[in-house]
Design an enzyme around this catalytic site. Structure first.
Site, PDB file in Angstrom:
ATOM      1  N   GLY A  10       0.888  -1.235   0.094  1.00 32.79           N
ATOM      2  CA  GLY A  10       0.142  -0.033  -0.063  1.00 32.79           C
ATOM      3  C   GLY A  10       0.896   1.160   0.011  1.00 32.79           C
ATOM      4  N   LEU A  33      -3.903  -7.119  -1.588  1.00 34.90           N
ATOM      5  CA  LEU A  33      -3.964  -6.610  -2.986  1.00 34.90           C
ATOM      6  C   LEU A  33      -5.304  -6.066  -3.036  1.00 34.90           C
ATOM      7  CD1 LEU A  33      -1.419  -8.304  -5.266  1.00 34.90           C
ATOM      8  CD2 LEU A  33      -0.997  -6.596  -3.680  1.00 34.90           C
ATOM      9  N   SER A 124      -3.809   6.197  13.814  1.00 35.82           N
ATOM     10  CA  SER A 124      -4.055   7.614  13.160  1.00 35.82           C
ATOM     11  C   SER A 124      -4.599   8.641  14.415  1.00 35.82           C
ATOM     12  CB  SER A 124      -5.289   7.255  12.395  1.00 35.82           C
ATOM     13  OG  SER A 124      -6.094   8.414  11.907  1.00 35.82           O
ATOM     14  N   TYR A 148     -14.510   3.542  11.253  1.00 26.89           N
ATOM     15  CA  TYR A 148     -13.037   3.564  10.617  1.00 26.89           C
ATOM     16  C   TYR A 148     -12.150   3.862  12.009  1.00 26.89           C
ATOM     17  CZ  TYR A 148      -8.015   4.767   9.347  1.00 26.89           C
ATOM     18  OH  TYR A 148      -6.898   4.986   9.439  1.00 26.89           O
ATOM     19  N   LYS A 152      -9.631   1.670  14.807  1.00 27.57           N
ATOM     20  CA  LYS A 152      -8.211   1.906  15.221  1.00 27.57           C
ATOM     21  C   LYS A 152      -8.162   2.112  16.569  1.00 27.57           C
ATOM     22  CE  LYS A 152      -6.513   2.100  11.345  1.00 27.57           C
ATOM     23  NZ  LYS A 152      -5.326   1.313  10.767  1.00 27.57           N
TER      24      LYS A 152
HETATM   25  P1  NAD Z   1      -3.304   1.435   1.975  1.00 25.86           P
HETATM   26  O1  NAD Z   1      -4.740   0.869   1.603  1.00 25.86           O
HETATM   27  O2  NAD Z   1      -2.769   2.110   0.696  1.00 25.86           O
HETATM   28  O3  NAD Z   1      -2.708   0.396   2.368  1.00 25.86           O
HETATM   29  C1  NAD Z   1      -3.135  -0.733   3.118  1.00 25.86           C
HETATM   30  C2  NAD Z   1      -2.763  -1.896   2.429  1.00 25.86           C
HETATM   31  O4  NAD Z   1      -3.459  -3.138   3.294  1.00 25.86           O
HETATM   32  C3  NAD Z   1      -3.235  -2.252   0.963  1.00 25.86           C
HETATM   33  O5  NAD Z   1      -2.158  -2.500  -0.050  1.00 25.86           O
HETATM   34  C4  NAD Z   1      -4.159  -3.269   1.120  1.00 25.86           C
HETATM   35  O6  NAD Z   1      -4.400  -4.142  -0.083  1.00 25.86           O
HETATM   36  C5  NAD Z   1      -3.784  -4.001   2.349  1.00 25.86           C
HETATM   37  N1  NAD Z   1      -4.625  -4.779   3.097  1.00 25.86           N
HETATM   38  C6  NAD Z   1      -5.817  -4.312   3.550  1.00 25.86           C
HETATM   39  N2  NAD Z   1      -6.758  -5.371   3.907  1.00 25.86           N
HETATM   40  C7  NAD Z   1      -5.999  -6.300   4.216  1.00 25.86           C
HETATM   41  C8  NAD Z   1      -6.161  -7.768   4.753  1.00 25.86           C
HETATM   42  N3  NAD Z   1      -7.163  -8.027   5.538  1.00 25.86           N
HETATM   43  N4  NAD Z   1      -5.067  -8.703   4.309  1.00 25.86           N
HETATM   44  C9  NAD Z   1      -3.858  -8.342   3.789  1.00 25.86           C
HETATM   45  N5  NAD Z   1      -3.785  -6.925   3.213  1.00 25.86           N
HETATM   46  C10 NAD Z   1      -4.756  -6.031   3.512  1.00 25.86           C
HETATM   47  O7  NAD Z   1      -3.472   2.593   2.983  1.00 25.86           O
HETATM   48  P2  NAD Z   1      -2.385   3.368   3.762  1.00 25.86           P
HETATM   49  O8  NAD Z   1      -2.660   4.885   3.329  1.00 25.86           O
HETATM   50  O9  NAD Z   1      -1.002   3.107   3.242  1.00 25.86           O
HETATM   51  O10 NAD Z   1      -2.392   3.012   5.240  1.00 25.86           O
HETATM   52  C11 NAD Z   1      -1.629   2.026   5.796  1.00 25.86           C
HETATM   53  C12 NAD Z   1      -2.174   2.073   7.224  1.00 25.86           C
HETATM   54  O11 NAD Z   1      -2.155   3.368   7.880  1.00 25.86           O
HETATM   55  C13 NAD Z   1      -3.752   1.730   7.450  1.00 25.86           C
HETATM   56  O12 NAD Z   1      -3.963   0.804   8.426  1.00 25.86           O
HETATM   57  C14 NAD Z   1      -4.497   3.014   7.484  1.00 25.86           C
HETATM   58  O13 NAD Z   1      -5.569   3.067   8.261  1.00 25.86           O
HETATM   59  C15 NAD Z   1      -3.389   3.586   8.375  1.00 25.86           C
HETATM   60  N6  NAD Z   1      -3.326   5.256   8.224  1.00 25.86           N
HETATM   61  C16 NAD Z   1      -3.558   5.876   7.039  1.00 25.86           C
HETATM   62  C17 NAD Z   1      -3.584   7.217   7.180  1.00 25.86           C
HETATM   63  C18 NAD Z   1      -3.591   7.988   5.529  1.00 25.86           C
HETATM   64  O14 NAD Z   1      -4.344   9.100   5.603  1.00 25.86           O
HETATM   65  N7  NAD Z   1      -3.168   7.142   4.338  1.00 25.86           N
HETATM   66  C19 NAD Z   1      -3.722   7.812   8.165  1.00 25.86           C
HETATM   67  C20 NAD Z   1      -3.736   7.128   9.374  1.00 25.86           C
HETATM   68  C21 NAD Z   1      -3.494   6.053   9.345  1.00 25.86           C
HETATM   69  C1  WQD Z   2      -8.274  17.324   4.588  1.00 26.51           C
HETATM   70  C2  WQD Z   2      -8.775  18.859   4.595  1.00 26.51           C
HETATM   71  C3  WQD Z   2     -11.314  18.655   4.318  1.00 26.51           C
HETATM   72  C4  WQD Z   2     -11.019  17.118   0.077  1.00 26.51           C
HETATM   73  C5  WQD Z   2      -8.523  11.614   6.630  1.00 26.51           C
HETATM   74  C6  WQD Z   2      -9.003  10.870   7.423  1.00 26.51           C
HETATM   75  C7  WQD Z   2      -8.113  10.352   8.693  1.00 26.51           C
HETATM   76  C8  WQD Z   2      -6.785  10.101   8.081  1.00 26.51           C
HETATM   77  C9  WQD Z   2      -6.309  10.967   7.126  1.00 26.51           C
HETATM   78  C10 WQD Z   2      -6.754   7.706   8.246  1.00 26.51           C
HETATM   79  C11 WQD Z   2     -10.197  19.003   5.248  1.00 26.51           C
HETATM   80  C12 WQD Z   2     -10.530  19.494   2.897  1.00 26.51           C
HETATM   81  C13 WQD Z   2     -10.744  17.514   1.252  1.00 26.51           C
HETATM   82  C14 WQD Z   2     -11.634  18.142  -1.051  1.00 26.51           C
HETATM   83  C15 WQD Z   2     -11.680  19.612   0.676  1.00 26.51           C
HETATM   84  N1  WQD Z   2      -7.048   8.967   7.532  1.00 26.51           N
HETATM   85  N2  WQD Z   2     -10.792  18.850   1.725  1.00 26.51           N
HETATM   86  N3  WQD Z   2     -11.695  19.423  -0.644  1.00 26.51           N
HETATM   87  O1  WQD Z   2     -10.273  14.414   6.570  1.00 26.51           O
HETATM   88  O2  WQD Z   2      -8.384  15.363   7.596  1.00 26.51           O
HETATM   89  O3  WQD Z   2      -8.265  13.076   7.258  1.00 26.51           O
HETATM   90  O4  WQD Z   2      -7.176  11.352   6.160  1.00 26.51           O
HETATM   91  O5  WQD Z   2      -6.549   7.562   9.371  1.00 26.51           O
HETATM   92  O6  WQD Z   2      -8.710   9.669   9.421  1.00 26.51           O
HETATM   93  O7  WQD Z   2     -10.264  11.467   8.011  1.00 26.51           O
HETATM   94  O8  WQD Z   2      -8.110  14.360   5.344  1.00 26.51           O
HETATM   95  O9  WQD Z   2      -7.539  14.693   3.074  1.00 26.51           O
HETATM   96  O10 WQD Z   2      -9.910  14.154   3.275  1.00 26.51           O
HETATM   97  O11 WQD Z   2      -9.003  16.394   4.052  1.00 26.51           O
HETATM   98  O12 WQD Z   2     -11.536  20.952   0.974  1.00 26.51           O
HETATM   99  O13 WQD Z   2     -12.064  17.383  -2.126  1.00 26.51           O
HETATM  100  O14 WQD Z   2      -9.221  19.187   2.979  1.00 26.51           O
HETATM  101  O15 WQD Z   2     -12.512  19.374   4.236  1.00 26.51           O
HETATM  102  O16 WQD Z   2     -10.416  20.037   5.692  1.00 26.51           O
HETATM  103  P1  WQD Z   2      -8.769  14.328   6.777  1.00 26.51           P
HETATM  104  P2  WQD Z   2      -8.581  14.893   3.948  1.00 26.51           P
END
Ligand code: NAD
Ligand code: WQD
Length: 337
Positions: A10, A33, A124, A148, A152
């Site tokens: 990912g 995947l 997160s 979601y 977490k």
């Molecule tokens: P992503 O979706 O790109 O990566 C997650 C990966 O996990 C994917 O490749 C998916 O195929 C794999 N996956 C999902 N369920 C699975 C399962 N049951 N078994 C095996 N593989 C599985 O997401 P990311 O942005 O790289 O995020 C990685 C982690 O970080 C996630 O747990 C996400 O919740 C957390 N996170 C992401 C963000 C963000 O904004 N990207 C923010 C905070 C926390």
């Molecule tokens: C950022 C800012 C929107 C899209 C999310 C998840 C959080 C974490 C990270 C996993 C906000 C504004 C967005 C658009 C906009 N993920 N926006 N137009 O909401 O802070 O966080 O991703 O853990 O759990 O909630 O991120 O990038 O969606 O938004 O104006 O088309 O951009 O309102 O203020 P967010 P985001």
């Protein structure tokens, strides 16, 4: 000794895998995947110039996990695997609870059975819920606002309970703020399905001509320019944080949470301006209604990670926008089909 990386194909996982390989770690990647492509795995190998075993499989598959822990000499796990779309989690909560919580329990069960007790978990900033008190500190009250976020928080609680029951576990919970950007080579990056929910992938798809204009969700928030403020963090800095966390595991830290953020908030309009400055592309936008559930302001106090992990973010919003654009412009359709 190897590190098992779940979800390593990912977005954040792929960047972390490159850095792990470059730092000399042996890794084994498990990913189903469901939200990533084999092409990302190929490019991790290409960037790092090293090979590793990739297993296409699910963390819900306990038998597969047991086989994996028997086959490889794994001493630590970095657990990225999970579903992450907030809106989708509201529509299909059971899938989120099953995949994220059920999958994590299956992983922890197999770790326990096979005597692997070192874990870094992708948490997160969403676990802090809605609060006005900024910056967010690790000991602030927790309370997630959507399925979601609750997955977490539940996984954090499960890991804290596992540690309480057996102090020989080492658990690091990394609370990411808003991960953006890409590897500076432009070979790996974020490849969202369909129309992006998140701000920066949306902006980069407007820039590349796939989307017409950005909708700015609200300009009547109590912030200097009226748009929401977030702590955007470069994915390369996040990847560095995982290496620091792995090192920390060997010091028997217990079960401890760290914010991974810059400590600096940027508004939506500031990010639009930063993208323009970094790339020379001006992003057309219009002001739209607020998006339900958005907090006006969110940014980290990253001092615990600085003091205890020796980690601080070094890349600024210009670096984030430039590297995002390198990835998006070289890969307008992400990793393709
Ligand atoms: P992503 O979706 O790109 O990566 C997650 C990966 O996990 C994917 O490749 C998916 O195929 C794999 N996956 C999902 N369920 C699975 C399962 N049951 N078994 C095996 N593989 C599985 O997401 P990311 O942005 O790289 O995020 C990685 C982690 O970080 C996630 O747990 C996400 O919740 C957390 N996170 C992401 C963000 C963000 O904004 N990207 C923010 C905070 C926390
Ligand atoms: C950022 C800012 C929107 C899209 C999310 C998840 C959080 C974490 C990270 C996993 C906000 C504004 C967005 C658009 C906009 N993920 N926006 N137009 O909401 O802070 O966080 O991703 O853990 O759990 O909630 O991120 O990038 O969606 O938004 O104006 O088309 O951009 O309102 O203020 P967010 P985001």
């Amino acid at each position: 000794m190897a590190v098992l990386v779940t979800g390593g194909a990912g977005y954040i996982g792929s960047h972390t895998c490159v850095q792990l390989l470059e730092a000399g770690y042996e890794i084994v990647v498990l990913d189903n995947l469901s939200n990533s492509k084999m092409e990302a795995v190929k490019r991790i190998r290409e960037l790092a110039g090293k090979d590793f075993d990739f297993i296409k499989g699910d963390i819900l598959d306990g038998e597969l996990l047991d086989d994996l822990f028997k086959k490889y000499d794994i001493d630590s796990v970095i657990h990225f695997a999970g579903l992450k779309a907030v809106g989708e989690s509201v529509s299909i909560p059971l899938r989120y609870y099953q995949n994220n919580v059920g999958g994590s329990m299956s992983l922890f069960e197999s770790m326990k059975k096979n005597g692997v007790k070192n874990i870094v978990f992708s948490s997160s900033a969403t676990v802090y819920g809605m609060t006005d008190k900024m910056p967010l500190r690790e000991d602030d009250p927790l309370g997630a606002l959507n399925p979601y976020g609750r997955t977490k928080l539940m996984i954090e609680d499960i890991l804290r309970d596992i540690y309480a029951s057996d102090n020989s576990w080492n658990v690091i919970l990394l609370r990411y703020f808003n991960p953006v950007g890409a590897h500076p080579s432009g070979r790996i990056g974020e490849d969202p399905n369909g129309i992006p929910n998140n701000l920066m992938p949306f902006i980069s798809q407007v820039a590349v001509g796939k989307l017409k204009e950005l909708s700015v969700f609200g300009n009547d928030y109590p912030t200097p320019d009226g748009t929401c403020i977030r702590d955007y963090i470069h994915v390369m800095d996040l990847a560095d944080g995982h290496l620091k966390a792995l090192e920390k595991l060997s010091e028997n830290p217990g079960a401890v949470a760290y914010n991974l953020g810059t400590g600096k908030g940027s508004s939506v309009l500031e990010m639009v301006a930063a993208f323009g400055e970094a790339t020379g592309i001006s992003i057309p936008y219009r002001i739209a209604d607020r998006r339900p559930g958005d907090a006006p302001v969110s940014y980290a106090d990253p001092s615990r990670a600085a003091e205890e992990l020796g980690w601080t973010a070094t890349r600024d919003v210009i670096d984030m926008c430039r590297d995002l654009w390198t990835w998006q412009s070289q890969n307008p359709d992400g990793y393709g089909e």
